[in-house]
Design an enzyme around this catalytic site. Structure first.
Site, PDB file in Angstrom:
ATOM      1  N   GLU A 165      25.083  31.608  11.164  1.00  0.00           N
ATOM      2  CA  GLU A 165      23.743  32.223  11.320  1.00  0.00           C
ATOM      3  C   GLU A 165      23.866  33.665  11.818  1.00  0.00           C
ATOM      4  O   GLU A 165      23.105  34.536  11.405  1.00  0.00           O
ATOM      5  CB  GLU A 165      22.887  31.414  12.298  1.00  0.00           C
ATOM      6  CG  GLU A 165      22.537  30.010  11.813  1.00  0.00           C
ATOM      7  CD  GLU A 165      21.740  30.013  10.512  1.00  0.00           C
ATOM      8  OE1 GLU A 165      20.983  30.955  10.273  1.00  0.00           O
ATOM      9  OE2 GLU A 165      21.922  29.075   9.716  1.00  0.00           O
TER      10      GLU A 165
ATOM     11  N   ASP B 124      29.115  32.842   5.630  1.00  0.00           N
ATOM     12  CA  ASP B 124      30.220  31.885   5.858  1.00  0.00           C
ATOM     13  C   ASP B 124      31.492  32.629   6.245  1.00  0.00           C
ATOM     14  O   ASP B 124      32.184  32.255   7.189  1.00  0.00           O
ATOM     15  CB  ASP B 124      30.499  31.079   4.585  1.00  0.00           C
ATOM     16  CG  ASP B 124      29.565  29.884   4.441  1.00  0.00           C
ATOM     17  OD1 ASP B 124      28.851  29.577   5.417  1.00  0.00           O
ATOM     18  OD2 ASP B 124      29.552  29.262   3.361  1.00  0.00           O
TER      19      ASP B 124
END
Ligand SMILES: [Zn+2]
Length: 400
Positions: free
Chosen positions: A268, A346
């Site tokens: 995030e 990611d």
């Protein structure tokens, strides 16, 4: 007739075709060896996806029926009826637009009830009571009436006062979206859920350390009582500017290790680092711009087909009805950039924890959320804001 054919051919038919491609894909994938999930969960996840796709297909048919109702009869009927019961001026116009918002909510109510209390219940996600479901509905409707009423009032004033009304309307609505994003975590979300500051001091200091590393200034780490409605796991960073807060679902805290949780937050934070939230806002801006531009260029014949006078309120009504068509064709574009952003998040998240740790956390998430790990490529292209898990794991060098 042109309006109805446009809605059918540019939205309903292609979305039903996409559903059937996905249904066929999942059915054939279910015949092969299970991946990422054990064979029982794999089957369960596949069947869950299939039931939802069937329900969505029914929903699309209902949407079409409703659209035909509005164009053939509903719009002109309510336009006159509201006048006959004594509403005039701004009240008449606002009530007309609010009906357009609220009637679909009521018509699709049996479907959302079935999804929550039949499908989600059988698959073990639904934790809420029927009472809470209706309280939520009441709150959403009241919020739509109050906020919708105020926004429509200002929007109609802008549209009637400026010569480039569609540009003014766009600026106003974009402003509303920005404000909504800023106030959502502190003013709107607490109407539906309880947010309590994270108590686990060890976890809290590990999260704060992670936030500091990236330069993320939040106004708190909160636990949300998501489990009162649904058993699925999630976490998000809500708000913009000073209202930003870290929100962890209580379900996530219960079912995932601390390392896994930090890996997910790392992902995030990748979105924060790459300014994806602002980019998403900009994308919404482009969509709204397109919507208002088209509103200004609606053919006169559309108004005639719906037996409506051509003016600002009816223009808003028609563009609102057509917005599902326009947003449907925006999906592939938005999805493409969103999936790219997920890979980048990611990769960034993996630098904060490790590739292995993030990959393990992702696998844990799909196991708990019973997400089916494989999809048809065209379905992905339209509906997936995240790349398929298999691809994400491959990018993280995870052995499948
Ligand atoms: Zn993400």
């Amino acid at each position: 007739m042109v309006l109805i054919i446009l809605f059918l051919c540019a939205y309903i038919v292609p979305s039903i075709v996409l559903n059937f491609l996905q249904i066929t894909h999942i059915k054939s994938a279910l015949k092969t060896k299970a991946i990422l999930l054990d064979s029982l969960d794999y089957k369960k996840a596949g069947n869950y996806a299939l039931e939802n796709l069937m329900l969505d297909t029914i929903q699309k048919c209902v949407e079409f029926g409703l659209f035909v109702f509005w164009v053939v009869f509903g719009l002109s009927f309510f336009w006159q009826w509201l006048q006959e019961i004594g509403l005039n001026g701004a009240w008449h116009h606002i009530a007309f637009l609010l009906l357009l918002l609220l009637i679909p909510l009521l018509v699709t109510l049996p479907l959302s009830f079935y999804q929550t209390f039949s499908i989600d219940k059988r698959y073990g996600f639904c934790k809420q009571s029927v009472g809470l479901f209706f309280i939520d509905l009441l709150k959403t409707s009241l919020l739509s009436i109050i906020l919708g009423g105020v926004i429509f009032y200002v929007l109609l004033w802008v549209m009637d006062s400026f010569s480039f009304w569609w540009l003014g309307g766009f600026v106003l609505m974009f402003g509303v979206v920005v404000v909504a994003n800023a106030i959502y975590p502190t003013l709107i979300a607490p109407l539906f859920n309880k947010f309590t500051p994270l108590e686990d001091t060890e976890l809290k200091s590990r999260i704060e350390e992670l936030l500091d590393k990236v330069g993320f200034k939040s106004n708190g780490i909160f636990v949300m009582d998501a489990s009162k409605r649904d058993g699925r796991l999630n976490a998000y960073f809500g708000g913009i500017g000073r209202t930003k807060r870290v929100v962890l679902f209580d379900t996530l805290l219960e079912k995932i290790s601390k390392d896994g949780l930090l890996a997910i937050l790392g992902h995030e934070l990748g979105h924060f680092k790459h300014k994806d939230i602002l980019k998403n806002l900009a994308t919404t801006g482009v969509f709204l711009f397109a919507l208002f531009f088209l509103a200004a260029h609606l053919p006169e014949s559309f108004f005639a087909q719906a037996s409506l006078p051509q003016e600002s309120t009816t223009t808003l009504a028609l563009i609102f009805l057509l917005s599902s068509v326009i947003s449907f064709w925006f999906l592939p574009l938005v999805g493409y950039f969103s999936r790219k952003a997920e890979y980048r998040a990611d990769a960034f998240g993996a630098t904060l924890s490790s590739k292995q740790c993030l990959a393990n956390a992702l696998v844990r998430l799909i196991n708990e959320n019973k997400s089916f790990p494989s999809s048809h490529w065209l379905y992905i292209c339209f509906y997936y804001s995240h790349p398929p898990l298999l691809e994400r794991l491959r990018a993280l060098d995870y052995e499948i």
